[in-house]
Scaffold this motif. Structure first.
Motif: not given
Ligand code: DON
Length: 643
Positions: A365-379, A398-410
């Motif tokens: 829904n629009p509210a959830e979509a907005a959250i994902l737009r803002e925080h989707g880079s954590r996935i 090396r790539e994963i460790v290098g982009h570790d910051d702010g990533v919660d889901y891979i």
């Protein structure tokens, strides 16, 4: 039989290989329809050139071998993808002799394990002749399994209650390698048995040293029989390609030897397979190989191909002269040297995307979509490709460790990964464990075809493997799971589920109270139980659905009984709307995921709105158009990310 010293028979066995101009969409030209196969042409050229070499002698110490036509000459190359290329006398059967040794050694390894076999047979090359009556003075063992002393010991180690059972297991094994059941050439067997006194001397030496624990006669008899197994040059190449393919016959798919033992077999072929010539061979040709006194040679390029050559004239080492020269020529021309392999390159990561760019097919829904737009880079989703070996996996880690910051889901997508070896698992496993320990998630998708991956990872992860290892069938499912977990953390606490009222539907945006009432009067409410089909693909479209409660998924059928989710809708969304515009039959099936309530707008009533309430119809059409353009934008974004 193709006697072909000057006239090689060219056979495209893999018929798919030859291609015609029509297939390339070029205008057909007069002249020959099929292109010349570059592989066959080169084999033919090598064959033509080396057929003129008449030096060397046919082996005579086993009288039956002396009957070979010295001019027989066949070459065959088989790739791990199942391509077969053969020229000359590739279908002439001959006894495989010492070519049997690496295969029986592999069987002994499977039957007894490395440690037990190593107690009895060394792996050091020797400068002695293949039939030398000697043991390693330091260890008291035969020096390696490619000389007769080691080979007879390996044969004795094959499991089986009786000699017959051992022989059956040996012959069955060769059948799996060759792709057809092979037979023993009885004349050759008798001939060697009648004259094999030197091998008997070796047998008694082994008994005397305690390497053989029983009367050597049985082991010797088995050894004579394995040497007399009859195969063609084509079959030798298939056997070599099976070793190249980690033990799986590339033509039949049969597992001839467990993959983990292939390295040991190829190891002794590399160092000892060509006897006294092994050093020069490895230097010049660079492929694990084995020769036999009947004139056969096999060579293996791991992962790529097997070569079989048959030409009975031998050099002083007991190797086929044309066989050695053929392998040399092919290795040079096609750059097959094992120590000249290309690097893994930087291509293991095909695409990296985040859920902000490419979300799951659930329409939030629009509210959830907005959250994902803002925080989707954590996935993050990594689409991987190629072979995951040490160097390519190091790049990924090396790539994963290098982009570790702010990533919660891979999400690691293995769909296009061709193989994963143990070292790759050793690099990935600690990363999975660390993510898990810190409350983050790594999900592996599309990994079913990589049978070793789960096994290796579980073994490395140990007792907590089931907790740590997260597998998902596809990216869509994995993405939705990650989005759900992220939303659960970031969305305001949910109120108890209520039916969505008309004004809250995107489709009804802009309708005033009177229009909402008028529209409400022509809607019909219908409920569906979880799992019930709401729309069948192919049906005529007569209704548009407003989802007041619950959730549904849209799926299409794919070949081989598979299906794919195109989208999932939650309450407040409309579906089946494309047909309101084009009236085409339903293109997908819609299934209720939960107990569901729908407010249904019959398309006949939708049409009548043009006359009764044109204002409502215009707004509905505008909203439909906006919804479709949002979907188009999403599809464009997906294409851009994938590019
Ligand atoms: O043991 C022998 O004499 C034979 N059956 C096999 C020898 C052999 O093929 C040596 N290889 N070049």
């Amino acid at each position: 039989m193709n006697s072909s010293a000057s006239d090689p028979c060219l056979t495209v066995v893999d018929e798919n290989y030859s291609f015609t101009p029509e297939i390339l969409d070029l205008p057909a030209q007069p002249g020959p329809a099929a292109c010349t196969c570059p592989i066959l042409s080169h084999l033919a050229e090598v064959h033509r050139e080396l057929a003129g070499v008449h030096t060397g002698q046919v082996a005579t110490y086993i009288p039956e071998l002396a009957k070979a036509d010295p001019d027989w000459f066949g070459i065959c190359v088989v790739t791990t993808n199942g391509g077969v290329y053969e020229v000359g006398d590739s279908s002439v059967p001959f006894s495989i002799q010492s070519l049997s040794k690496p295969f029986v050694y592999g069987l002994a390894l499977e039957d007894r394990g490395r440690a037990e076999v190593m107690e009895k047979i060394g792996v050091e090359p020797t400068g002695d002749a293949f039939n030398s009556i000697s043991l390693d003075p330091e260890t008291g063992r035969p020096r390696n399994p490619m000389i007769n002393a080691g080979a007879i010991t390996a044969t004795a180690l094959v499991e089986g209650r009786t000699s017959r059972m051992k022989l059956d297991r040996i012959v069955d094994m060769f059948g799996r390698y060759a792709g057809r059941s092979l037979e023993i050439d009885q004349a050759v067997y008798r001939s060697e048995s009648d004259t094999g006194h030197r091998n008997r001397a070796i047998g008694y030496m082994l008994r005397n040293a305690g390497i053989l624990t029983e009367d050597p006669a049985a082991a010797l008899d088995l050894y004579f029989q394995q040497c007399a197994i009859s195969a063609t040059c084509r079959e030798l190449a298939i056997m070599a390609a099976t070793l190249a393919n980690r033990g799986v016959n590339p033509l039949t798919g049969a597992q001839a030897i467990r993959g983990e033992y292939v390295e040991s077999v190829l190891g002794v072929m590399g160092t000892c397979g060509m006897y006294d010539y092994a050093g020069e061979w490895l230097h010049d040709v660079g492929l694990p190989a084995k020769s036999g006194v009947s004139g056969g040679v096999i060579a293996v390029l791991p992962g790529q191909l097997g070569i079989g050559v048959f030409s009975p004239r031998l050099d002083r080492h007991g190797n086929s002269i044309r066989g050695v020269r053929t392998c040399n020529a092919l290795s040079r021309h096609w750059d097959l040297h094992l120590f000249n392999r290309p690097g893994t390159g930087r291509s293991v990561i095909r695409v990296r995307s985040s859920a902000a760019e490419l979300s799951s097919n659930r329409l939030w829904n629009p509210a959830e979509a907005a959250i994902l737009r803002e925080h989707g880079s954590r996935i993050l989703v990594y689409q991987l490709q190629g072979h995951l070996l040490f160097a390519s996996t190091e790049l990924l880690v090396r790539e994963i460790v290098g982009h570790d910051d702010g990533v919660d889901y891979i999400i690691l997508d293995f769909k296009r990964v061709l193989s994963v070896n143990e070292s790759a698992c050793r690099l990935l496993a600690p990363l999975l464990a660390e993510y898990h320990a810190s409350g983050r998630t790594i999900i592996l998708t599309h990994a079913d075809h990589l049978t070793h991956l789960g096994r290796f990872l579980r073994r490395i992860l140990g007792a907590r493997a089931d907790e740590i290892l997260q597998l998902s069938p596809d990216n869509d499912t994995a993405l939705e799971a990650c989005e759900n977990r992220l939303l659960a953390r970031l969305r305001p606490p949910a109120t108890s589920p209520q039916n969505i009222v008309l004004k809250d539907f995107d489709l009804c945006r802009g309708l005033d109270a009177a229009e909402l009432t008028a529209l409400g009067q022509i809607l019909r409410r219908r409920s569906y139980a979880a799992g019930e089909t709401v729309i069948h693909a192919g049906d005529d479209a007569r209704e548009l659905f407003l989802l007041a409660r619950g959730s549904v998924r849209v799926v299409i059928d794919l070949p081989e009984g598979r299906s794919k989710r195109l989208a999932s809708f939650s309450a407040g969304m409309a579906f089946g709307e494309m047909a309101a515009l084009d009236r085409a039959p339903r293109s997908a099936t819609v299934i209720a995921d939960t107990d569901t309530l729908c407010d249904i707008l019959p398309l006949s009533a939708f049409d009548r709105l043009a006359v009764t309430h044109p204002g409502i119809k215009i707004k509905l059409l505008e909203n439909l158009a906006r919804g479709l353009s949002a979907k188009l934008r999403r599809a464009n974004r997906e294409l851009t990310v994938l590019e």
